[in-house]
Design a protein around this motif. Structure first.
Motif, PDB file in Angstrom:
ATOM      1  N   LEU A  43     101.706  91.650 120.124  1.00  0.00           N
ATOM      2  CA  LEU A  43     101.328  90.535 120.987  1.00  0.00           C
ATOM      3  C   LEU A  43     102.551  89.709 121.343  1.00  0.00           C
ATOM      4  O   LEU A  43     103.469  89.581 120.540  1.00  0.00           O
ATOM      5  CB  LEU A  43     100.316  89.626 120.274  1.00  0.00           C
ATOM      6  N   ARG A  44     102.547  89.140 122.534  1.00  0.00           N
ATOM      7  CA  ARG A  44     103.617  88.208 122.856  1.00  0.00           C
ATOM      8  C   ARG A  44     103.218  86.790 122.490  1.00  0.00           C
ATOM      9  O   ARG A  44     102.056  86.523 122.169  1.00  0.00           O
ATOM     10  CB  ARG A  44     104.029  88.325 124.311  1.00  0.00           C
ATOM     11  N   PHE A  45     104.219  85.926 122.527  1.00  0.00           N
ATOM     12  CA  PHE A  45     104.060  84.577 121.967  1.00  0.00           C
ATOM     13  C   PHE A  45     102.806  83.845 122.434  1.00  0.00           C
ATOM     14  O   PHE A  45     101.977  83.429 121.625  1.00  0.00           O
ATOM     15  CB  PHE A  45     105.311  83.742 122.286  1.00  0.00           C
ATOM     16  N   ASN A  46     102.649  83.721 123.744  1.00  0.00           N
ATOM     17  CA  ASN A  46     101.521  82.932 124.240  1.00  0.00           C
ATOM     18  C   ASN A  46     100.173  83.576 123.965  1.00  0.00           C
ATOM     19  O   ASN A  46      99.175  82.881 123.793  1.00  0.00           O
ATOM     20  CB  ASN A  46     101.689  82.664 125.740  1.00  0.00           C
ATOM     21  N   LYS A  47     100.168  84.888 123.949  1.00  0.00           N
ATOM     22  CA  LYS A  47      98.930  85.589 123.631  1.00  0.00           C
ATOM     23  C   LYS A  47      98.500  85.281 122.188  1.00  0.00           C
ATOM     24  O   LYS A  47      97.345  84.990 121.906  1.00  0.00           O
ATOM     25  CB  LYS A  47      99.160  87.098 123.813  1.00  0.00           C
ATOM     26  N   LEU A  48      99.485  85.370 121.316  1.00  0.00           N
ATOM     27  CA  LEU A  48      99.261  85.038 119.917  1.00  0.00           C
ATOM     28  C   LEU A  48      98.757  83.599 119.800  1.00  0.00           C
ATOM     29  O   LEU A  48      97.815  83.299 119.076  1.00  0.00           O
ATOM     30  CB  LEU A  48     100.590  85.204 119.172  1.00  0.00           C
ATOM     31  N   HIS A  49      99.399  82.728 120.553  1.00  0.00           N
ATOM     32  CA  HIS A  49      99.042  81.315 120.522  1.00  0.00           C
ATOM     33  C   HIS A  49      97.581  81.112 120.917  1.00  0.00           C
ATOM     34  O   HIS A  49      96.851  80.374 120.277  1.00  0.00           O
ATOM     35  CB  HIS A  49      99.961  80.528 121.453  1.00  0.00           C
TER      36      HIS A  49
END
Lengths: 124, 124
Positions: A43-49
DNA sequence: CAGCATCCCCGCGGATACTG
DNA sequence: CAGTATCCGCGGGGATGCTG
């Protein structure tokens, strides 16, 4: 675990395995990040967020850095504009998943009883 | 754990099993007390205190109360002088032991690699 | 012996604003 | 998009002293 091993679990030095794992995973977000990465995959950062929802940007960054430092996740930066950063479990991180699941299942199984106990305790 | 279950693990409500177990066992001492009681069996207050060593009296009391409230340990008071109080795992508490051991073993297995990773990380 | 009460410090973690 | 930088409040938890 035998009685002869108890020192490993109750002494206050850096050799105590339980304290080590607790110090690393016992914070507010580490286990959750590992689980989400384990279930969802890379996952990329914002997705994780957005998956975790109520974590602050600061704490997500801090948690990811800590997990990366421990070799539990990888951080891959793609030199593009806008930047893209992907996070994924390492093999070491993935080896924790079964234990996290086991704990989660234990919690799910016993939560009701625990709540009942606590309410009775408060009333007494 | 399936992808369809992720909500159970990443939402910020009281239904999140992982957060529940972390809130209860993720503090500084709970798991250690459970492990010591599991390995040593029934113990009275001061014995428990000396086994753990570097816990303050206050935190031992607080931790024991919390575990008792959750129905993970029992507290038996013997009406003697001087007073005697014995603590022991309940069945529910004992059911946690295998998971604690599994985590401890994971930690013991991976600690060396984690330390190595962290040192490399600091230097870079 | 097995605690409870009180004081107090510090560091986790949230909110907000700014950047390459 | 994926962070950094800064400020700050709250509460976990240690130290000390007292009690049934």
């Amino acid at each position: 675990m035998t009685k002869e091993d108890w020192k490993k679990y109750s002494e206050a030095d850096s050799e105590c395995a339980v304290r080590n794992v607790l110090d690393r995973l016992g914070d507010k977000w580490s286990m959750l990040v590992i689980i989400v990465l384990g279930v969802e995959g890379t996952l990329r950062f914002n997705k994780l967020h957005s998956f975790i929802g109520d974590i602050s940007q600061k704490m997500l960054t801090v948690t990811l850095k800590s997990l990366e430092a421990d070799g539990l996740i990888t951080r891959t930066v793609f030199p593009e504009i806008p930047p893209r950063v992907e996070y994924a479990l390492t093999e070491r991180g993935a080896s924790l998943l079964p234990h996290m699941e086991a704990l989660a299942e234990w919690a799910a199984t016993h939560m009701e009883g625990i709540y009942a106990s606590r309410e009775k305790y408060v009333r007494s």
